[in-house]
Design a protein around this motif. Structure first.
Motif, PDB file in Angstrom:
ATOM      1  N   ARG A 132      34.373  26.106  31.653  1.00  0.00           N
ATOM      2  CA  ARG A 132      35.447  26.832  32.333  1.00  0.00           C
ATOM      3  C   ARG A 132      35.099  26.877  33.813  1.00  0.00           C
ATOM      4  O   ARG A 132      34.041  27.377  34.201  1.00  0.00           O
ATOM      5  N   ASN A 133      35.996  26.349  34.629  1.00  0.00           N
ATOM      6  CA  ASN A 133      35.822  26.373  36.087  1.00  0.00           C
ATOM      7  C   ASN A 133      36.783  27.402  36.659  1.00  0.00           C
ATOM      8  O   ASN A 133      38.001  27.236  36.577  1.00  0.00           O
ATOM      9  N   ILE A 134      36.247  28.482  37.219  1.00  0.00           N
ATOM     10  CA  ILE A 134      37.102  29.591  37.650  1.00  0.00           C
ATOM     11  C   ILE A 134      36.789  30.034  39.073  1.00  0.00           C
ATOM     12  O   ILE A 134      35.666  29.918  39.548  1.00  0.00           O
ATOM     13  N   SER A 135      37.820  30.537  39.734  1.00  0.00           N
ATOM     14  CA  SER A 135      37.663  31.158  41.054  1.00  0.00           C
ATOM     15  C   SER A 135      37.944  32.646  40.923  1.00  0.00           C
ATOM     16  O   SER A 135      38.821  33.056  40.157  1.00  0.00           O
ATOM     17  N   ILE A 136      37.187  33.458  41.655  1.00  0.00           N
ATOM     18  CA  ILE A 136      37.455  34.897  41.730  1.00  0.00           C
ATOM     19  C   ILE A 136      38.194  35.134  43.043  1.00  0.00           C
ATOM     20  O   ILE A 136      37.649  34.898  44.120  1.00  0.00           O
ATOM     21  N   ALA A 191      41.058  37.542  45.523  1.00  0.00           N
ATOM     22  CA  ALA A 191      41.606  38.889  45.752  1.00  0.00           C
ATOM     23  C   ALA A 191      41.754  39.140  47.245  1.00  0.00           C
ATOM     24  O   ALA A 191      41.277  38.374  48.087  1.00  0.00           O
ATOM     25  N   HIS A 192      42.410  40.242  47.549  1.00  0.00           N
ATOM     26  CA  HIS A 192      42.459  40.771  48.919  1.00  0.00           C
ATOM     27  C   HIS A 192      41.056  41.271  49.295  1.00  0.00           C
ATOM     28  O   HIS A 192      40.233  41.560  48.418  1.00  0.00           O
ATOM     29  N   VAL A 193      40.786  41.375  50.564  1.00  0.00           N
ATOM     30  CA  VAL A 193      39.476  41.815  51.021  1.00  0.00           C
ATOM     31  C   VAL A 193      39.163  43.223  50.492  1.00  0.00           C
ATOM     32  O   VAL A 193      40.030  44.096  50.443  1.00  0.00           O
ATOM     33  N   ASP A 194      37.918  43.410  50.039  1.00  0.00           N
ATOM     34  CA  ASP A 194      37.414  44.695  49.540  1.00  0.00           C
ATOM     35  C   ASP A 194      38.065  45.181  48.241  1.00  0.00           C
ATOM     36  O   ASP A 194      38.038  46.359  47.943  1.00  0.00           O
ATOM     37  N   HIS A 195      38.622  44.268  47.461  1.00  0.00           N
ATOM     38  CA  HIS A 195      39.175  44.679  46.166  1.00  0.00           C
ATOM     39  C   HIS A 195      38.167  44.522  45.032  1.00  0.00           C
ATOM     40  O   HIS A 195      38.487  44.824  43.886  1.00  0.00           O
ATOM     41  N   GLY A 196      36.938  44.031  45.352  1.00  0.00           N
ATOM     42  CA  GLY A 196      35.867  44.090  44.364  1.00  0.00           C
ATOM     43  C   GLY A 196      35.503  42.794  43.673  1.00  0.00           C
ATOM     44  O   GLY A 196      35.033  42.805  42.536  1.00  0.00           O
ATOM     45  N   LYS A 197      35.657  41.666  44.373  1.00  0.00           N
ATOM     46  CA  LYS A 197      35.330  40.363  43.759  1.00  0.00           C
ATOM     47  C   LYS A 197      33.838  40.221  43.493  1.00  0.00           C
ATOM     48  O   LYS A 197      33.416  39.821  42.401  1.00  0.00           O
ATOM     49  N   SER A 198      33.030  40.538  44.499  1.00  0.00           N
ATOM     50  CA  SER A 198      31.584  40.304  44.379  1.00  0.00           C
ATOM     51  C   SER A 198      30.936  41.233  43.356  1.00  0.00           C
ATOM     52  O   SER A 198      30.023  40.833  42.632  1.00  0.00           O
ATOM     53  N   THR A 199      31.407  42.486  43.272  1.00  0.00           N
ATOM     54  CA  THR A 199      30.827  43.410  42.293  1.00  0.00           C
ATOM     55  C   THR A 199      31.197  42.991  40.875  1.00  0.00           C
ATOM     56  O   THR A 199      30.397  43.130  39.950  1.00  0.00           O
ATOM     57  N   VAL A 247      40.497  34.386  38.290  1.00  0.00           N
ATOM     58  CA  VAL A 247      40.538  35.813  37.967  1.00  0.00           C
ATOM     59  C   VAL A 247      41.046  36.511  39.226  1.00  0.00           C
ATOM     60  O   VAL A 247      40.352  36.571  40.238  1.00  0.00           O
ATOM     61  N   LEU A 248      42.285  36.984  39.162  1.00  0.00           N
ATOM     62  CA  LEU A 248      42.891  37.701  40.287  1.00  0.00           C
ATOM     63  C   LEU A 248      42.537  39.177  40.167  1.00  0.00           C
ATOM     64  O   LEU A 248      42.790  39.797  39.133  1.00  0.00           O
ATOM     65  N   ILE A 249      41.949  39.740  41.209  1.00  0.00           N
ATOM     66  CA  ILE A 249      41.534  41.142  41.187  1.00  0.00           C
ATOM     67  C   ILE A 249      42.442  41.953  42.117  1.00  0.00           C
ATOM     68  O   ILE A 249      42.707  41.535  43.253  1.00  0.00           O
ATOM     69  N   VAL A 250      42.924  43.077  41.614  1.00  0.00           N
ATOM     70  CA  VAL A 250      43.758  43.972  42.422  1.00  0.00           C
ATOM     71  C   VAL A 250      43.174  45.380  42.332  1.00  0.00           C
ATOM     72  O   VAL A 250      42.872  45.864  41.239  1.00  0.00           O
ATOM     73  N   ASP A 251      43.004  46.014  43.469  1.00  0.00           N
ATOM     74  CA  ASP A 251      42.511  47.391  43.533  1.00  0.00           C
ATOM     75  C   ASP A 251      43.568  48.315  42.934  1.00  0.00           C
ATOM     76  O   ASP A 251      44.723  48.315  43.361  1.00  0.00           O
ATOM     77  N   ALA A 252      43.174  49.124  41.934  1.00  0.00           N
ATOM     78  CA  ALA A 252      44.125  50.017  41.254  1.00  0.00           C
ATOM     79  C   ALA A 252      44.732  51.029  42.213  1.00  0.00           C
ATOM     80  O   ALA A 252      45.876  51.462  42.030  1.00  0.00           O
ATOM     81  N   ALA A 253      44.001  51.422  43.239  1.00  0.00           N
ATOM     82  CA  ALA A 253      44.498  52.423  44.186  1.00  0.00           C
ATOM     83  C   ALA A 253      45.382  51.805  45.261  1.00  0.00           C
ATOM     84  O   ALA A 253      46.383  52.385  45.675  1.00  0.00           O
ATOM     85  N   GLU A 254      45.038  50.594  45.720  1.00  0.00           N
ATOM     86  CA  GLU A 254      45.772  49.980  46.827  1.00  0.00           C
ATOM     87  C   GLU A 254      46.912  49.092  46.366  1.00  0.00           C
ATOM     88  O   GLU A 254      47.868  48.865  47.103  1.00  0.00           O
ATOM     89  N   GLY A 255      46.801  48.531  45.162  1.00  0.00           N
ATOM     90  CA  GLY A 255      47.833  47.624  44.675  1.00  0.00           C
ATOM     91  C   GLY A 255      47.793  46.285  45.381  1.00  0.00           C
ATOM     92  O   GLY A 255      46.820  45.930  46.045  1.00  0.00           O
ATOM     93  N   ARG A 314      48.171  24.576  40.975  1.00  0.00           N
ATOM     94  CA  ARG A 314      48.463  24.665  39.533  1.00  0.00           C
ATOM     95  C   ARG A 314      47.311  25.316  38.761  1.00  0.00           C
ATOM     96  O   ARG A 314      46.879  24.835  37.716  1.00  0.00           O
ATOM     97  N   ILE A 315      46.824  26.397  39.317  1.00  0.00           N
ATOM     98  CA  ILE A 315      45.728  27.164  38.711  1.00  0.00           C
ATOM     99  C   ILE A 315      46.315  28.279  37.853  1.00  0.00           C
ATOM    100  O   ILE A 315      47.197  29.006  38.299  1.00  0.00           O
ATOM    101  N   ARG A 316      45.822  28.423  36.630  1.00  0.00           N
ATOM    102  CA  ARG A 316      46.302  29.492  35.752  1.00  0.00           C
ATOM    103  C   ARG A 316      45.521  30.777  36.029  1.00  0.00           C
ATOM    104  O   ARG A 316      44.292  30.762  36.044  1.00  0.00           O
ATOM    105  N   PRO A 317      46.211  31.922  36.236  1.00  0.00           N
ATOM    106  CA  PRO A 317      45.495  33.172  36.551  1.00  0.00           C
ATOM    107  C   PRO A 317      45.386  34.129  35.363  1.00  0.00           C
ATOM    108  O   PRO A 317      46.196  34.103  34.436  1.00  0.00           O
ATOM    109  N   VAL A 318      44.379  34.987  35.411  1.00  0.00           N
ATOM    110  CA  VAL A 318      44.338  36.217  34.627  1.00  0.00           C
ATOM    111  C   VAL A 318      44.136  37.346  35.628  1.00  0.00           C
ATOM    112  O   VAL A 318      43.721  37.113  36.762  1.00  0.00           O
TER     113      VAL A 318
END
Length: 854
Positions: A20-24, A26-34, A117-125, A141-145
């Motif tokens: 599985r080849n995936i990219s993490i 997100a918007h800045v500071d939404h928690g990709k690295s953690t 893997v698309l990450i969204v901050d629950a507080a900021e949206g 043509r990348i499939r997201p979760v």
């Protein structure tokens, strides 16, 4: 938890179904690295206490200092499927930056991965960069979760109720699906019921999909897991009086309002744990309150005495991490909902391969992800070698590893390869090189592991190509001359901020130039060119990008060299605005040839079509039809386009042959095109590239003797007549514009408005951020006025406002360029002065030989 095993790794490298080849993203500071740390924990690369804090993919010293991701970093991990014992998968993860200035790094990651893997901050949206990364991923043509992160903020910081949290999740999912449908022609969406959405906290190390809770409640309700999943989301309720699920919000017997099942059966236990921990008094004996002890006992959460003695925040972390370990739903989503290379390449191959025949062995090899097909490898970026990259490489300074994806065939050490550069021309055999692979590596953050072979679907590091590659390329095996390259990447940002650099001591020039070459090689977007005065100009995406590049130049690539820097400047374009511009004429130096030219503006819609590659360049009839019908061009010229230029800027200017029955016209065509390419990249106002100008070559009188109409005569005359026609057609300067987004408390809105307005910005909208006391202000701001914006906003709002700027569009500055009182006149004069040109803005009469025909 799988400890690193080289034997398993090498076996998986040859099985594309288990990759599985995936990219993490997100918007800045939404928690990709953690969140990446939680997957590294599952792979045994970090220990439990460090996960969420270590930021295993932050390998650049600038990232560590600033606390943001700057470079996309590859991390290969062996992970075990939680649903099947001994079912190992190789997950090649790339942690991408969230800051807009580094979105070119996102492009390089998405090109060689299949899922995101698309990450969204629950507080900021969803924020500005959320939309950008979704658009970038769907273009590839990348499939997201989806991972909705920082749910603990809703509970602890914002004090949401369960119902408010549920409604907030609904809004986020709706926003993401709206963006997915906007930027994709296919049916792409995410849905909690499909278990391709997870909720949790990457920093605290807990997460869940509906499946985790469905497994918990399956026995209680005596229903299959699949049915319980469907009952735990949406307009579903549980009526305790009838002990049945219902879609009615009120009890059929008591009339009492019911809770959404998601709130009652999922959020309620989580919120209760946080509440009880918050109220818990720390005991040196490790004794928990009765209620807290009961709930962790009911959930079978084992806690040691040492963990029970922790302060509330750390105690909550320990409980939640054991109750809902983050890596389990993450690994499940990656393995079950993101495609293997074999699946993905069937969908992506026709958008990747540039060959016309999509049935040739190379295209077929990519489509089928066939390890026995001809070799096709794409290098997306060059990664600087770190001092600890490999113990056998004693001197890695200035060396690079090519980060590559094998799309077809197999690769081994010492394979002889043919390198097809980004400007490869199969006819002229331009930009092609030959060499051998020195070493193959698997990238594990800052570290690497040597391997002997890998087949299609794998992401690998290749040593030995840095002498031939600047940024990206396609590799084939030696002798495979029919192979065409993989399509060049498109970046969502442009290098609009520039700075001149040069060594203080001229004796350091050769070392300095070598350092610049390595700096350019290390950054996907960075451009470097030399101006007429010999100064090197760095072109970057923004102020932060420029700052990082300069720091890397001074501290690494040109260490020890004292550097002289000019103030940062902005890239402009030149255009024309008169749709009925007069025709001008210029004679050749010998006076025997006359050339007539006219310049007109091109519509913004057509410019965008050209830039996006939507105007057919190879099909003249189809292109002519579009120009006639959609843009109302004269049918007499639609099939007589000679060139698009400048080539380096994807050609937003057009040269057409509008002559009628002219002798010898074909003999001078190449000279006129060459001059057009030079003129369109260097306009008459201030030597900036032109944008959206149609040059009509209307007529010419040529000498009958070919000696008198050679290159020396025609090139100069064409250059003069093109510049004259531009300056005659009401020339304008075009400036780059940022989309600026600022979140701040309502109390400082006035200060934000004032700062943006004083910088020639325009406010587009102001919206409340639902569930918070903040407002989101969006507007447009000239890039020229953006320097120091962050510091000024922080100053006037006491640090309560932070802007996010992203390139938006090019805007024509409407003022008269010849009016000495106008801002644009002063700006052009300052640009001319900086470039060493005469300060006075030239007139069209300085370049043509007669007054225009009336």
């Amino acid at each position: 938890m799988v400890k690193f095993s080289k034997e398993i790794l090498e076996r998986l490298l040859l099985d594309s179904n288990k990759i599985r080849n995936i990219s993490i993203i997100a918007h800045v500071d939404h928690g990709k690295s953690t969140l990446t740390d939680q997957l590294a924990l599952a792979a045994g690369l970090v220990d439990e206490d460090a996960a969420g804090e270590k930021r295993v993919c932050d390998v650049d010293k600038n990232e560590i200092e600033k606390g943001i991701t700057i470079k996309s970093t590859s991390l290969s991990m062996v992970l075990e499927n939680p649903d099947k014992e001994n079912d190992h998968h190789l997950v090649n993860l790339i942690d991408c930056p969230g800051h807009i200035d580094f979105s070119s790094e996102v492009s390089t990651a998405l090109r060689i991965t299949d899922g995101a893997v698309l990450i969204v901050d629950a507080a900021e949206g969803c924020r500005g960069q959320t939309e950008t990364v979704i658009r970038q991923s769907l273009q590839e043509r990348i499939r997201p979760v989806l991972f909705i992160n920082k749910v603990d903020r809703l509970i602890e910081e914002m004090q949401f109720t369960e119902e408010e949290s549920y409604q907030n999740f609904l809004r986020i999912i709706e926003s993401v699906n709206a963006l997915l449908s906007t930027y994709s022609d296919e049916s792409v969406s995410v849905d909690p019921v499909d278990c391709n959405i997870a909720f949790g906290s990457g920093k605290m190390g807990w997460a869940f999909t509906l499946e985790q809770f469905a497994q918990l409640y399956s026995k209680k309700f005596k229903l299959p897991v699949e049915k319980v999943i469907n009952k735990l989301w949406g307009e579903n309720y549980y009526d305790h009086s009838t002990k049945k699920f219902t879609t009615e919000p009120y009890s059929s017997t008591s009339g009492q309002q019911l809770k959404h099942t998601f709130c009652e059966f999922i959020l309620e236990p989580i919120f209760k744990i946080f509440k009880l921990v918050r109220e818990h008094e720390i005991s040196s004996e490790g004794i928990l309150s009765t209620d807290l002890e009961n709930i962790i006992s009911a959930l079978s959460i084992p806690l040691t005495k040492e963990e029970k003695r922790k302060e509330p925040k750390l105690l909550a972390k320990s409980i939640m991490r054991k109750f809902l370990p983050a890596h389990k739903p993450l690994v499940q989503m990656i393995i079950n909902h993101l495609p293997s290379p074999k699946e993905a390449q069937k969908v992506r191959y026709d958008s990747l391969y540039t060959g016309e025949d999509l049935t040739d062995p190379y295209a077929t090899g990519i489509k089928e992800c066939d390890p026995n097909a001809p070799l096709v490898v794409y290098v997306s970026k060059m990664v600087p070698m770190h001092s600890n990259t490999s113990s056998s490489m004693s001197n890695n300074v200035g060396r690079f590893i090519a980060l590559a994806r094998i799309f077809s065939g197999s690769l081994t050490q010492s394979t002889k390869v043919r390198i097809l550069g980004p400007n490869y021309d199969p006819i002229a055999k331009k930009d092609v090189f030959h060499t051998s692979i020195q070493r193959l590596l698997v990238m594990i953050g800052k570290n690497t592991e040597s391997i002997t072979q890998a087949s299609c679907g794998a992401i690998v590091g290749i040593v030995g190509l840095d002498k031939y590659i600047i940024k990206s390329c396609t590799l084939t095996e030696e002798g495979q001359v029919a192979c065409m390259p993989i399509k060049n990447m498109k970046y969502s940002v442009s290098p609009v901020v520039q700075m001149g650099v040069e060594p203080v001591n001229p004796a350091d020039l050769s070392r300095f130039v070598e350092g610049l070459k390595r700096l350019v090689q290390s950054d996907p977007l960075l451009e470097c060119k030399q101006n007429d005065s010999g100064q090197h100009i760095l072109g970057t995406a923004g102020e932060l990008h420029l700052e990082i590049c300069l720091k890397n130049l001074e501290e690494e690539y040109a260490r020890g060299i004292q550097i002289k820097k000019s103030p940062p400047v902005v890239t402009f374009h030149e255009t024309v605005s008169n749709k009925n511009g007069d025709m001008v004429m210029a004679r050749s130096a010998n006076g025997h040839n006359r050339l007539y030219m006219q310049a007109e503006p091109i519509s913004e819609e057509l410019i965008e079509m050209i830039k996006e590659g939507q105007l057919p360049m190879d099909d003249q009839n189809k292109r002519a039809k579009i120009l006639e019908i959609d843009f109302e061009w004269d049918p007499s010229i639609t099939k007589r386009i000679w060139s698009f230029g400048p080539e380096a800027d994807k050609g937003s200017n057009i040269l057409v042959n509008a002559t009628k029955s002219v002798d010898y016209i074909n003999e001078i065509q190449q000279y006129v095109v060459t001059s057009f390419q030079q003129s369109s990249s260097s306009g008459g106002l201030c030597d900036e590239a032109m944008r959206g100008v149609l040059f009509k070559f209307n007529d010419c009188n040529l000498h009958a003797d070919s000696i008198h109409r050679g290159a020396g005569q025609i090139l100069q005359a064409t250059s003069r007549v093109m510049t004259a026609s531009q300056l005659r057609a009401d020339p304008k300067l075009v400036e780059p514009m940022y989309l600026v987004e600022v979140q701040c408390p309502q109390s400082v809105m006035g200060s934000v408005y004032s700062v943006i307005s004083n910088r020639r910005g325009v406010i587009k909208s102001t919206e409340m951020v639902i569930g918070t006391p903040l407002v989101s202000i969006t507007g447009n701001l000239p890039v020229l006025e953006s320097f120091g914006l962050t510091e000024e906003l922080r100053g006037v709002t006491q640090g309560q406002a932070f802007p996010q700027c992203s390139f938006s569009h090019w805007k024509v500055m409407e003022d008269n360029v010849y009016d000495p009182q106008s801002k644009v006149h002063k700006l052009i004069k300052s640009i001319r002065k900086r470039k060493g040109l005469k300060e006075d803005i030239p007139l069209y009469t300085d370049y043509c030989d007669t007054m225009p025909k009336q």
